[in-house]
Design an enzyme around this catalytic site. Structure first.
Site: not given
Ligand SMILES: [Zn+2]
Length: 736
Positions: A347, A170, A35, A33, A149, A80, A206, A462, A467
Site C-alpha cells: 500500500k 466479503r 439512456d 444515447e 489495488k 483478506s 472490486e 442556525c 438569517c
Molecule cells: Zn444565522
C-alpha cells in the site's frame, strides 16, 4: 422491424455499449444515447412481457426496495490479503515464496511458459514501456502478477451456466451480505457472460466509484443538505448497502475482477494471468494495468512506476497486489490462518503533512448548517497547495481534541478532500486554545439547533429563517447556472447590492423586483449601463424557466435539482403540486395497502421523495412561508407552470407518442416555446433532438425565419412541421 427484433437489437446495442465502456475502455455511445435506448427498450418490454429476459439491460434499473441483506456463506472463503507499506517487506515475502517453492517441489514448479506474457493493452504499454516477460536465471520459475489495488468494496459474483445468480460482499470472509439486487445495477457487472465460460464461475473483484462520479455524488449530497462522503470507498460501501436498488443505479459504480472463487470444472484455469486474459473475453472487466513480472526486481520497479502513474487514473488506487501467477504453486504455498501466503498487498502511504492550524472559520450554509473549516499555514500535499481543510462538525473536533495553534496532521483523504486528522500533541504550544462551537449563529446571532447521533454532535444549525448568511447562500444558489441561471447575478453582485445599496434583496421575489431599481443599480460602484442592462435582461429571462427550475432553485430541504425535475414531470403547475396529498408525493414508498387506500396507481410517476422526506416537503408546501413565496413569485411574473410535464395519466400513452424514437431537428423561432424547453419536452416524449439535418432526420420543426436547415430538409424530402402542426401533434398535457 418486429417488436421482437427491435428488442433484441436494443439489448444487443446496450450490451455492446457496456462492454465497450467497461471492458474495452473505449466508450461507443454517450450516456444520453444510452439512456434513450434504455428507455425505448423498457417501453417495448412493457408492451411485450412475453419477450422478458432477466439479463436484459433494463433489469439494471433496480427492483423493489428490500428489508435488509441476507447473509450467505461463501463457497470458498474470501480472505483478506496481508498489507505492507514498505518494499523491504515485499522482497522478504518474495524470498519466502521462492524458498518454500524450491524446497517443496524443485521439479514441479515450471518456469512461466511462452504464453506467459504481460498485459497487451494500450494503457499498460504506454505506462510501462516494453517488457519481454522472461524468467531470470536466479528464480526457481516463479512468475508474479502485479495488479493495481483499487480502493473499493470486494464482491464475489457467482455465474452458473454463464448467468449471474448471486453477488456477495466479503463480509467476515466466511459469510457475506447478499447484494445481488444492487450489484445488478452496476453496468460493469455482466448479467450474462459471453463466449464459453466454465459452468460455475465465481468472479471476485472490486466495486468502486470513479473520482469524477464521487465528486458529482458529493455535490448532489451537499445540494440536498446531506453530509458528503469522506472518500470514494465510503461512498461505494454506502451505495451497495442501499435498501433501494433504484438509488444504486444512478450512481455509476465501476467493477474490475481480481480473482476467482469456486470454478467448475476446477481445472478451467491454471494461472492468474490466464484469468486476466480470459475474463474480458467473457465480458468481465479486469484492471487495465496488470503486469506479469519474472523477478522481485521487476515487481519493485512496477510498484515505483505505478506510484507515478496512478494519480492520472480516473479512480482511486491505493496500492499494488502482488501474487504468484501459477495456481499449482499457490496451492503449494497455501494459507496462514488469515490470509494466503502467495499474495501480498503493497500500500502506498497516504500523503500526510503537518502544518499549523491558524484558526477555524464558521461557514453558514443555505440551510443554516454551521460548518467549521480549518484555516492553516499553506502546505503542499499530493501536488496541490492546501490552505483549508474540512473539520466536518464540532463533534469530530472535540473527539480528536483539535485546538487552534496546534500543529495538525492533514491528509488528502481519497486524495480528494483534505482533512485534519488530528493534532501532534507533543508540539502543542501553551497558547493553543480549545475551539468553542458557536452558541449562536456567527452571522445573525440567531439560536442554533444541535443535532446529535448517539451522544455525538453531528450538525449545528442556525434556525433563524431570516438569517442573512442563509439568505445570501440561498440567493447565490437561486441565481446559479443550474437553477434560475441569471446572467450577471453572481456572488459578488449579490453581496454588493446587499451591502452597498438600499435595494431590498432578502427574498427570492426581490430578485425580479431589481427591474424597478435600475437607477439605484447604476449608482453602484463598477456597475455600468451595459452591466446593469445585462443583469436586468437576465432577470427577465429567468422568469420563464418553468416549475422544475424554480423548485430546484428554492433550496427546500430534500428537493434538489433531480427531485424538482421529477416533480415537474408529474405536476403541470404549482397549483396541482399544492393539491397533492402527502402519500401521492411518494408513490414509490407506498405499501400496496396505502396505494389502495389513497387510490394511487401503481404506475404513478416517481418523485424522488420517500417516506421521511415527503412529509417534510408536504409540510413546507402548506406552510404560510411557502404560500407567500409562491404568491410573490407569481406576482412578479415568474412562470410556475411545468416545462417537463408528462403526468401520471399520459405516461402509459408514451410509446404511442408521435415522437417516439424519431430524430427531430428544431429550427427558427417558435411563439409558444423556448428552444431548450421544447427540446426537453420532445425528448421526454421519446424524440431524439439533434442539431443538424441529415438523411437520418425524421422530422424538422420549423418556426419563423428558419434558414438553411429548412432548405436542406426540403431538399432531402424530410417531413416538416410548422408551429400549428406541432401544437396539434403534442399530447394534451404537453401543450403550453
Ligand atoms: Zn444565522
Amino acid at each position: 422491424m418486429s417488436a421482437k427484433q427491435q428488442i433484441e437489437r436494443l439489448r444487443r446495442e446496450l450490451h455492446e455499449a457496456n462492454r465497450a465502456y467497461y471492458v474495452d475502455a473505449r466508450p461507443s455511445m454517450t450516456d444520453r444515447e444510452f439512456d434513450e435506448k434504455l428507455a425505448r427498450l423498457a417501453e417495448l418490454e412493457a408492451a411485450h412481457p412475453e419477450l422478458d429476459d432477466p439479463a436484459s439491460p433494463t433489469r439494471r434499473v433496480g427492483g423493489e426496495p428490500i428489508e435488509g441483506f441476507e447473509t450467505v456463506a461463501h463457497s470458498l472463503p474470501m480472505l483478506s490479503i496481508d498489507n505492507t507499506y514498505n518494499e523491504a517487506e515485499v522482497r522478504a515475502w518474495a524470498e519466502r515464496v521462492l524458498k518454500a517453492l524450491s524446497k517443496d517441489a524443485p521439479n514441479a514448479t515450471p518456469k512461466p511458459g511462452p504464453k506467459a506474457k504481460r498485459a497487451k493493452n494500450a494503457q499498460a504499454e504506454s505506462l510501462f514501456g516494453d517488457n519481454d516477460g522472461h524468467a531470470p536465471d536466479d528464480a526457481p520459475g516463479v512468475a508474479f502478477v502485479c495488479d493495481p489495488k483499487i480502493d473499493g468494496v470486494a464482491l464475489s459474483l457467482r455465474y452458473e451456466q454463464g448467468a449471474l445468480v448471486r453477488v456477495l460482499t466479503r463480509g467476515d470472509g466466511v459469510r457475506g451480505d447478499d447484494v445481488t439486487e444492487n450489484a445488478r445495477t452496476i453496468r460493469a457487472v455482466p448479467l450474462r457472460l459471453e463466449g464459453d465460460p466454465p459452468r460455475v464461475l465465481e468472479i471476485r473483484g472490486e466495486a468502486f466509484i470513479p473520482n469524477a462520479e464521487f465528486e458529482r455524488i458529493n455535490r448532489e449530497r451537499e445540494a440536498d443538505d446531506l453530509e458528503p462522503f469522506m472518500n470514494p470507498r465510503n461512498a461505494c460501501a454506502g451505495t451497495l448497502k442501499q435498501l433501494d436498488p433504484r438509488k444504486v443505479a444512478p450512481r455509476r459504480l465501476g467493477f474490475v475482477a481480481h480473482g476467482l472463487g469456486a470454478v467448475e470444472p476446477a481445472d478451467a484455469f491454471v494461472r492468474y494471468s490466464q484469468v486476466l486474459e480470459t475474463l474480458p473475453r467473457f465480458g468481465a472487466p479486469v484492471g487495465g494495468s496488470w503486469s506479469l513480472c519474472s523477478s522481485v526486481e521487476e515487481v519493485i520497479a512496477y510498484i515505483e512506476r505505478f506510484d507515478r502513474a496512478r494519480a492520472e487514473l480516473p479512480f482511486m488506487v491505493d496500492g499494488v497486489v502482488v501474487r504468484v501467477d501459477d495456481f499449482a504453486q499457490q496451492r503449494t504455498l497455501g494459507y496462514t490462518s488469515k490470509s494466503p501466503r502467495w499474495c501480498i498487498a503493497y500500500k502506498y502511504p497516504a500523503e500526510r503533512k503537518t502544518t499549523k492550524l491558524l484558526r477555524v472559520d464558521f461557514q453558514v450554509g443555505k440551510t443554516g448548517k454551521i460548518t467549521p473549516r480549518a484555516v492553516m499555514e499553506p502546505v503542499l500535499i499530493a501536488g496541490t497547495t492546501v490552505r483549508h481543510a474540512s473539520l466536518h462538525n464540532f463533534g469530530l473536533i472535540a473527539e480528536r481534541d483539535i485546538r487552534t495553534g496546534d500543529t495538525v496532521i492533514v491528509e488528502k483523504a481519497g486524495e480528494i478532500i483534505p482533512q485534519v486528522i488530528g493534532p501532534v500533541l507533543e508540539e502543542r504550544p501553551k497558547s493553543a486554545r480549545k475551539i468553542k462551537p458557536p452558541e449562536s449563529c456567527p452571522i445573525c446571532e440567531g439560536p442554533v439547533e444541535i443535532e446529535l447521533e448517539t451522544g455525538r454532535e453531528t450538525a449545528r444549525r442556525c434556525v433563524n429563517p431570516e438569517c442573512p448568511a442563509q439568505i445570501r447562500e440561498k440567493l447565490i444558489w437561486f441565481a446559479g447556472r443550474a437553477q434560475m441561471d441569471i446572467d450577471g447575478l453572481g456572488e459578488k453582485t449579490i453581496d454588493q447590492i446587499r451591502e452597498e445599496s438600499d435595494i431590498p434583496l432578502g427574498h427570492f421575489a426581490d430578485v425580479f423586483r431589481l427591474q424597478n431599481h435600475r437607477d439605484a443599480l447604476l449608482a453602484l460602484d463598477r456597475m455600468g449601463e451595459k452591466k446593469v442592462d445585462n443583469l436586468l435582461e437576465g432577470v427577465q429571462q429567468a422568469k420563464s424557466r418553468g416549475l422544475a427550475r424554480v423548485l430546484g432553485a428554492l433550496g427546500v430541504r430534500h428537493v434538489g435539482t433531480a427531485t424538482a425535475k421529477l416533480l415537474a414531470r408529474k405536476y403541470r403547475d404549482i397549483d396541482h403540486l399544492m393539491q397533492a396529498s402527502e402519500p401521492e408525493l411518494r408513490p414509490k414508498a407506498l405499501t400496496a395497502a396505502e396505494r389502495k387506500a389513497h387510490n394511487i396507481d401503481e404506475h404513478a410517476l416517481e418523485t424522488g421523495l420517500g417516506r421521511e422526506t415527503a412529509p417534510i416537503f408536504h409540510a413546507y408546501l402548506h406552510s404560510p412561508a411557502a404560500q407567500r413565496t409562491f404568491k410573490e413569485l407569481r406576482s412578479v411574473g415568474v412562470d410556475l407552470t411545468s416545462r417537463d410535464y408528462i403526468g401520471d395519466g399520459e405516461r402509459a400513452a408514451a410509446p404511442d407518442s408521435p415522437f417516439a424514437g424519431k430524430k427531430v431537428v428544431l429550427t427558427g423561432t417558435l411563439e409558444s416555446f423556448e428552444r431548450e424547453s421544447l427540446k426537453e419536452l420532445l425528448e421526454s416524449l421519446g424524440a431524439k433532438v439533434t442539431g443538424s439535418v441529415s438523411a437520418k432526420t425524421d422530422l424538422v420543426i420549423a418556426g419563423e425565419s428558419a434558414g438553411s436547415k429548412l432548405d436542406k430538409a426540403r431538399a432531402l424530402g424530410i417531413e416538416v412541421w410548422d408551429e400549428a402542426r406541432l401544437l396539434a401533434g403534442l399530447p394534451q398535457g404537453a401543450r403550453p
